[in-house]
Design a protein around this motif. Structure first.
Motif, PDB file in Angstrom:
ATOM      1  N   ASP A 252       0.969  -1.141   0.034  1.00 25.50           N
ATOM      2  CA  ASP A 252       0.121   0.220   0.137  1.00 25.50           C
ATOM      3  C   ASP A 252       0.824   1.363   0.064  1.00 25.50           C
ATOM      4  N   ARG A 253       2.157   1.295   0.556  1.00 27.88           N
ATOM      5  CA  ARG A 253       2.911   2.197   0.627  1.00 27.88           C
ATOM      6  C   ARG A 253       3.915   2.556  -0.253  1.00 27.88           C
ATOM      7  N   LEU A 254       4.069   1.682  -1.525  1.00 28.84           N
ATOM      8  CA  LEU A 254       4.813   1.741  -2.434  1.00 28.84           C
ATOM      9  C   LEU A 254       4.299   3.100  -3.377  1.00 28.84           C
ATOM     10  N   ILE A 255       5.399   3.786  -4.005  1.00 28.56           N
ATOM     11  CA  ILE A 255       5.171   4.699  -4.864  1.00 28.56           C
ATOM     12  C   ILE A 255       4.017   4.991  -5.516  1.00 28.56           C
ATOM     13  N   ARG A 256       3.064   6.100  -5.430  1.00 27.90           N
ATOM     14  CA  ARG A 256       1.980   6.143  -6.332  1.00 27.90           C
ATOM     15  C   ARG A 256       2.159   7.129  -7.395  1.00 27.90           C
ATOM     16  N   ALA A 257       1.176   6.998  -8.324  1.00 32.90           N
ATOM     17  CA  ALA A 257       0.959   8.015  -9.504  1.00 32.90           C
ATOM     18  C   ALA A 257      -0.235   7.442 -10.102  1.00 32.90           C
ATOM     19  N   SER A 258      -0.706   8.046 -11.220  1.00 32.70           N
ATOM     20  CA  SER A 258      -2.005   7.900 -11.947  1.00 32.70           C
ATOM     21  C   SER A 258      -1.554   7.419 -13.393  1.00 32.70           C
ATOM     22  N   THR A 259      -2.661   6.780 -13.763  1.00 32.57           N
ATOM     23  CA  THR A 259      -2.384   6.143 -15.390  1.00 32.57           C
ATOM     24  C   THR A 259      -2.251   7.571 -16.188  1.00 32.57           C
ATOM     25  N   ASP A 260      -2.957   8.479 -15.771  1.00 33.72           N
ATOM     26  CA  ASP A 260      -2.831   9.880 -16.306  1.00 33.72           C
ATOM     27  C   ASP A 260      -1.262  10.551 -16.591  1.00 33.72           C
ATOM     28  N   ASN A 261      -0.556  10.124 -15.367  1.00 38.06           N
ATOM     29  CA  ASN A 261       1.008  10.655 -15.406  1.00 38.06           C
ATOM     30  C   ASN A 261       1.411   9.627 -16.169  1.00 38.06           C
ATOM     31  N   TYR A 262       1.209   8.401 -16.423  1.00 43.55           N
ATOM     32  CA  TYR A 262       2.079   7.557 -17.172  1.00 43.55           C
ATOM     33  C   TYR A 262       1.723   7.439 -18.687  1.00 43.55           C
ATOM     34  N   ILE A 263       0.409   7.809 -18.922  1.00 47.14           N
ATOM     35  CA  ILE A 263       0.277   8.090 -20.173  1.00 47.14           C
ATOM     36  C   ILE A 263       1.126   9.196 -20.879  1.00 47.14           C
ATOM     37  N   SER A 264       1.359  10.269 -20.119  1.00 46.76           N
ATOM     38  CA  SER A 264       2.293  11.365 -20.384  1.00 46.76           C
ATOM     39  C   SER A 264       3.516  10.940 -20.440  1.00 46.76           C
ATOM     40  N   ILE A 265       4.111  10.083 -19.885  1.00 42.77           N
ATOM     41  CA  ILE A 265       5.514   9.850 -19.810  1.00 42.77           C
ATOM     42  C   ILE A 265       5.606   8.613 -21.291  1.00 42.77           C
ATOM     43  N   LEU A 266       4.713   7.755 -21.396  1.00 46.25           N
ATOM     44  CA  LEU A 266       4.626   6.819 -22.387  1.00 46.25           C
ATOM     45  C   LEU A 266       4.730   7.556 -23.778  1.00 46.25           C
ATOM     46  N   GLU A 267       3.763   8.440 -23.778  1.00 48.17           N
ATOM     47  CA  GLU A 267       3.811   9.434 -25.105  1.00 48.17           C
ATOM     48  C   GLU A 267       5.110   9.978 -25.471  1.00 48.17           C
ATOM     49  N   LYS A 268       6.068  10.570 -24.549  1.00 48.19           N
ATOM     50  CA  LYS A 268       7.215  11.093 -24.326  1.00 48.19           C
ATOM     51  C   LYS A 268       8.077   9.792 -25.179  1.00 48.19           C
ATOM     52  N   LEU A 269       8.039   8.610 -24.612  1.00 49.40           N
ATOM     53  CA  LEU A 269       8.800   7.813 -24.895  1.00 49.40           C
ATOM     54  C   LEU A 269       8.584   7.210 -26.400  1.00 49.40           C
ATOM     55  N   ASN A 270       7.372   7.157 -26.481  1.00 50.62           N
ATOM     56  CA  ASN A 270       7.014   6.647 -28.121  1.00 50.62           C
ATOM     57  C   ASN A 270       7.122   7.549 -29.176  1.00 50.62           C
ATOM     58  N   SER A 271       7.092   8.964 -28.870  1.00 53.47           N
ATOM     59  CA  SER A 271       7.343   9.890 -29.816  1.00 53.47           C
ATOM     60  C   SER A 271       8.709  10.100 -30.412  1.00 53.47           C
ATOM     61  N   LYS A 272       9.899   9.664 -29.541  1.00 50.97           N
ATOM     62  CA  LYS A 272      11.027   9.461 -30.115  1.00 50.97           C
ATOM     63  C   LYS A 272      11.672  11.118 -30.239  1.00 50.97           C
ATOM     64  N   ASN A 273      10.855  12.079 -29.953  1.00 49.15           N
ATOM     65  CA  ASN A 273      11.322  13.395 -30.074  1.00 49.15           C
ATOM     66  C   ASN A 273      11.386  14.345 -28.819  1.00 49.15           C
ATOM     67  N   TYR A 274      11.112  13.643 -27.648  1.00 53.57           N
ATOM     68  CA  TYR A 274      10.852  14.479 -26.498  1.00 53.57           C
ATOM     69  C   TYR A 274      12.309  14.628 -25.756  1.00 53.57           C
ATOM     70  N   PHE A 275      12.899  13.431 -25.624  1.00 52.20           N
ATOM     71  CA  PHE A 275      14.077  13.057 -25.415  1.00 52.20           C
ATOM     72  C   PHE A 275      15.191  13.194 -26.429  1.00 52.20           C
ATOM     73  N   SER A 276      16.523  13.562 -26.123  1.00 51.32           N
ATOM     74  CA  SER A 276      17.459  13.787 -27.314  1.00 51.32           C
ATOM     75  C   SER A 276      17.729  12.393 -27.833  1.00 51.32           C
ATOM     76  N   GLU A 277      18.452  12.322 -28.961  1.00 51.95           N
ATOM     77  CA  GLU A 277      19.155  11.020 -29.580  1.00 51.95           C
ATOM     78  C   GLU A 277      20.010  10.258 -28.731  1.00 51.95           C
ATOM     79  N   ASP A 278      20.638  11.301 -28.045  1.00 52.17           N
ATOM     80  CA  ASP A 278      21.938  10.674 -27.128  1.00 52.17           C
ATOM     81  C   ASP A 278      21.176  10.076 -26.066  1.00 52.17           C
ATOM     82  N   VAL A 279      20.099  10.527 -25.472  1.00 52.54           N
ATOM     83  CA  VAL A 279      19.563   9.799 -24.393  1.00 52.54           C
ATOM     84  C   VAL A 279      18.686   8.459 -24.860  1.00 52.54           C
TER      85      VAL A 279
END
Length: 373
Positions: A252-279
């Protein structure tokens, strides 16, 4: 008398046979890989705040259920550590090829607390007599095998403050700060010894503990282990404390977040243009180990995922782009599961993802059925 013994024996044989059939059916049911189970589960839990689902397809909101509700992430949170690792590698702050002595991971490993993840990672290493691996392999083991020991070691190497700064960079304000996963397991033992409590009193004190104090204790224990790692006997004692009640508090005390948070992170990973090519040079080999499979290479441009589970939790954050240019992001978080639910969700999640990615009819039906009131 012999007749009576024969009758009793026959009854016992029948009873054992019936139990065997029931057990076989139970095993068959929980191991069944059925994407429709996921669909039905979502339908039945629309009003349950312990279930949150967000699915996007080509930037369209496909399924949305309790997307703002913060829930325990379990190992899905390791995506944040992977991003921090890739950023520091790209900046030259760490060297992914630096050798890590496997003994350096041992302070962060308590046997039988991670579902065999760490041991499975160690077992597949091709060490050839070596006792060390590159730092990149430690990161791989964190994602592919979900080693908690590797995760806490990386938090140490990268710096916990830096890891949490990633949350600010990603603009996920509702995401709780990360803290070491394994050291939190030791809090009950520490509390019992520190205050001379009984096991029952320790459980009560743990439940009443403020979350800020809980995180502080986990960090302090983590730092102490760097200089004074637990002995085998101390690890065994900590493990003995972890009955189902203590496991529930930990979960119960593990780190919490929402699916809304993670959809926004996944979008950034999927787009390939949020993080630099080096990252991405360092991030993709860690996050997208699915692409090592030649079959996935045939139809996917890229794909990555990280799931997590406890006895009460199942989470998944996944993204993919197929060779036709279709992009998908899926975030599924569920808490307070019973054993049957946890097992059936675990066994069906992969086929659910595959069906969504490859079956247009399934996608359309899912959108229609799950958007109905």
């Amino acid at each position: 008398m012999r007749k009576l013994i024969w009758v009793i024996g026959s009854v016992l044989v029948c009873a054992v046979s019936v139990l065997g059939i029931v057990f076989w059916k139970f095993q068959k049911e929980i191991k069944k890989d059925d994407p429709e189970y996921i669909v039905q589960f979502i339908k039945e839990h629309k009003e349950d705040k312990n279930v949150s689902v967000a699915i996007q397809y080509n930037q369209q909101h496909w399924v949305e259920l309790n997307t703002k509700e913060p829930l325990p992430l379990a190992s899905t949170v390791k995506i944040i550590v992977a991003i921090a690792y890739a950023q520091q590698a790209a900046d030259g702050r760490i060297n992914p090829q630096q050798q890590v002595d496997l003994k350096e991971l041992e302070p962060f490993y308590i046997p039988k607390t991670d579902g065999g993840a760490h041991e499975a990672w160690l077992a597949q290493l091709d060490l050839q007599g070596m006792e060390s691996v590159p730092l990149s392999e430690v990161a791989n083991g964190m994602i592919a095998y979900s080693s908690n020991a590797n995760t806490d070691y990386l938090m140490h190497i990268l710096g916990l403050q830096y890891v949490n700064d990633v949350l600010t960079q990603l603009a996920v304000k509702e995401h709780e700060p990360l803290y070491p996963i394994v050291s939190a397991i030791y809090i009950p033992t520490q509390l019992m010894e520190e205050k001379s409590l009984t096991k029952k009193e320790t459980l009560t004190a743990l439940r009443d503990m403020d979350m800020a104090e809980y995180r502080e204790r986990a960090v302090a224990i983590h730092e102490n282990w760097l200089e004074h790692p637990l002995t085998k006997e101390e690890k065994a004692k900590a493990l003995k404390m972890l009955n189902r009640d203590f496991q529930k508090v930990w979960s119960d005390r593990l780190i919490r977040a929402s699916t809304d948070n993670y959809i926004s992170i996944l979008e950034k990973l999927n787009s390939k243009n949020y993080f630099s090519e080096d990252v991405h040079k360092y991030l993709d080999p860690v996050m997208e180990q699915l692409m090592l499979n030649p079959k996935n290479q045939e139809w996917l441009k890229h794909a990555g995922q990280k799931g997590g589970s406890t006895a009460f939790v199942l989470t998944l954050a996944a993204y993919a782009e197929d060779k036709k240019g279709n992009q998908t992001e899926i975030a599924f978080f569920a808490n307070d599961l019973n054993t049957m639910e946890q097992l059936k969700l675990s066994n069906s999640m992969n086929s659910f993802q595959m069906k969504f990615l490859t079956d247009e009819g399934f996608r359309m039906r899912l959108k229609k059925e799950l958007s109905e009131s």
